[in-house]
Design a protein around this motif. Sequence first.
Motif, mmCIF file in Angstrom:
data_model
loop_
_atom_site.group_PDB
_atom_site.id
_atom_site.type_symbol
_atom_site.label_atom_id
_atom_site.label_comp_id
_atom_site.label_asym_id
_atom_site.label_seq_id
_atom_site.Cartn_x
_atom_site.Cartn_y
_atom_site.Cartn_z
ATOM 1 N N ALA A 144 0.819 -1.213 0.000
ATOM 2 C CA ALA A 144 0.000 0.000 0.000
ATOM 3 C C ALA A 144 0.850 1.259 0.000
ATOM 4 O O ALA A 144 0.369 2.334 -0.366
ATOM 5 N N GLN A 145 2.123 1.149 0.378
ATOM 6 C CA GLN A 145 3.020 2.300 0.374
ATOM 7 C C GLN A 145 3.941 2.327 -0.839
ATOM 8 O O GLN A 145 4.455 3.381 -1.201
ATOM 9 N N VAL A 146 4.150 1.184 -1.472
ATOM 10 C CA VAL A 146 5.052 1.106 -2.617
ATOM 11 C C VAL A 146 4.312 1.323 -3.934
ATOM 12 O O VAL A 146 4.757 2.096 -4.802
ATOM 13 N N LEU A 147 3.162 0.662 -4.115
ATOM 14 C CA LEU A 147 2.477 0.704 -5.398
ATOM 15 C C LEU A 147 1.912 2.072 -5.795
ATOM 16 O O LEU A 147 1.787 2.353 -6.996
ATOM 17 N N ALA A 319 9.354 -7.940 2.331
ATOM 18 C CA ALA A 319 9.846 -6.885 1.446
ATOM 19 C C ALA A 319 10.246 -7.451 0.087
ATOM 20 O O ALA A 319 10.008 -6.815 -0.954
ATOM 21 N N LEU A 320 10.842 -8.632 0.072
ATOM 22 C CA LEU A 320 11.205 -9.258 -1.199
ATOM 23 C C LEU A 320 9.968 -9.553 -2.042
ATOM 24 O O LEU A 320 9.971 -9.363 -3.264
ATOM 25 N N ALA A 321 8.913 -10.033 -1.401
ATOM 26 C CA ALA A 321 7.678 -10.309 -2.131
ATOM 27 C C ALA A 321 7.114 -9.036 -2.733
ATOM 28 O O ALA A 321 6.655 -9.010 -3.886
ATOM 29 N N VAL A 322 7.142 -7.951 -1.972
ATOM 30 C CA VAL A 322 6.662 -6.661 -2.475
ATOM 31 C C VAL A 322 7.515 -6.203 -3.653
ATOM 32 O O VAL A 322 7.002 -5.693 -4.661
ATOM 33 N N ALA A 323 8.833 -6.395 -3.549
ATOM 34 C CA ALA A 323 9.725 -6.005 -4.648
ATOM 35 C C ALA A 323 9.387 -6.768 -5.915
ATOM 36 O O ALA A 323 9.409 -6.201 -7.020
ATOM 37 N N ALA A 324 9.064 -8.056 -5.777
ATOM 38 C CA ALA A 324 8.715 -8.857 -6.953
ATOM 39 C C ALA A 324 7.445 -8.352 -7.616
ATOM 40 O O ALA A 324 7.349 -8.295 -8.845
ATOM 41 N N GLU A 334 15.742 0.774 -8.518
ATOM 42 C CA GLU A 334 16.175 1.804 -7.562
ATOM 43 C C GLU A 334 14.986 2.405 -6.829
ATOM 44 O O GLU A 334 15.063 2.705 -5.630
ATOM 45 N N GLN A 335 13.871 2.567 -7.539
ATOM 46 C CA GLN A 335 12.671 3.106 -6.900
ATOM 47 C C GLN A 335 12.060 2.090 -5.942
ATOM 48 O O GLN A 335 11.531 2.462 -4.882
ATOM 49 N N SER A 339 11.473 2.939 -2.076
ATOM 50 C CA SER A 339 10.112 2.870 -1.536
ATOM 51 C C SER A 339 10.039 1.925 -0.343
ATOM 52 O O SER A 339 9.345 2.208 0.642
ATOM 53 N N LEU A 340 10.736 0.802 -0.407
ATOM 54 C CA LEU A 340 10.766 -0.119 0.727
ATOM 55 C C LEU A 340 11.416 0.541 1.938
ATOM 56 O O LEU A 340 10.953 0.384 3.074
ATOM 57 N N ALA A 341 12.493 1.286 1.708
ATOM 58 C CA ALA A 341 13.193 1.939 2.806
ATOM 59 C C ALA A 341 12.346 3.045 3.438
ATOM 60 O O ALA A 341 12.481 3.339 4.628
#
Length: 491
Positions: A144-147, A319-324, A334-335, A339-341
């Motif tokens: 919800a914070q990355v997408l 976090a890895l799942a969100v990155a995928a 890079e984004q 965004s995860l950080a």
Amino acid sequence: MIPLTLGEVARVTGGQVHPGSPGTEDLRVTGPVVTDSREAGPGALYVARRGEVADGHDFVDAAARRGALAALTNRVVEGLPCVVVPEDPDRLSARPDRPPYDAVTRAFAALGREVVDRCAAAGGLRVVGITGSSGKTSTKDLLAQVLPALGPTLAPEASYNSEVGVPLTVCRLTEDTAYLVAEMGASGAGHIAHLTAIAPPQVAVVLNVGSAHLGEFGSRAAIMEAKSELVQGLVPDGLAVLNGDDEALVETMGGRARDVGARVVLVGLGERADLRATEVVTDERGRATFTLTAPGLGAPEPGLRVALQLVGVHHVGNALAVAAVAHEWGMPWEQIAASLAAATPRSRWRMEVTEREDGVTVVNDAYNANPESMRAALQSLAAMRRAEGRTLAVVGGMLELGADSDAEHAGVGALAARLGVDHLLTVGEVARPAATAYQQGGGARVSSVADRHEARALLEEELRAGDVVLLKSSRDSGLRVLGDELAGVTD
């Protein structure tokens, strides 16, 4: 919600509009769709579900007083226009391939699917479904914070992951929504299949298969079958994001994903993962930093360093799942890392850290618990030990474990001893085997009390500056309330 007339609601749900007077079918739902009459407002549609304790039909008048336009019911209720869906007694009989949901619940699902389909037709809505024995809500909060950097995103409130929560969420969609995050839980066979029929996912994330609801399912194999319904619900050429560190999970669900024409990406710490975390370290507050690597997916070499703000090394996998997911939908690496950080904790009672003025740190992780999440919480507690201070674990009962309950609680106590937890406090009879195992394992100090009130009295005498105290239990064991009391949280 996308506005629908009562006539359209009736067509979608197989119901009939009451009263049948001219113009009633043309009334348009312009407000929220709610299952709690107290949340009704002007233009709302009130879904009158029958729950375990109360029958929603008894609260139609209350919804009307708050401005609701109409109700979705399984019988005629005077005082408010209704879309009445008939009950089919055969649908209430338990079958292994179909949950015994009542007519209103099934109609609510059909309404949700209509909203999803209209949004997809309007703007190409993309759906990610998340399941797992633990970590669903934290992963949902990350997404919800990355997408939103890619487009308007809708994610569930709280832990809305059931046959009620998912349609409540999708009925909040608008034509502008580009991404839907759907958290999908299960306590029986067919539950997740029901949810994927409401919101068919383009991406399915399976975080883990643990022991949550073991008493209801009977075995981990049955839990695996239930979770696999998510990947089997993928649309053609969808993507299954699977925990590469769980070989059984990957072998079972990877095959089923490919059977429906989906692709598979593995995430994890091990070498088999397509998207990996290496060089994982934690700081004094238990927050993990890691290097994200995915050379086969185009990530830059030698990787991107990511420092999470979430407490607990177990969030690395989330976090890895969100990155995928973000990579699948076109976000630059890079984004993704940035965004995860930047993401912060969002949901209450999940590794919620409060630094008290007296120097005591309270970690309230008592929204829910199973053996896997309990182990993760204890490991985080050990990582948060201060140079001058102690670690204390307040452990309540893990519920719904069936015949394995005593053994699983004993495992928790043994782990607490191995990790060097200075004081284990068990609350309630269900958790007592943890105390015995902790003591047998050489634990420093153990206490057992009957309830949270006794626990609070003991802790108020015990805690001192530098201490870190963890509270962990299943929701119905009540330790989240004690955690709030200790932290001074009043809302």
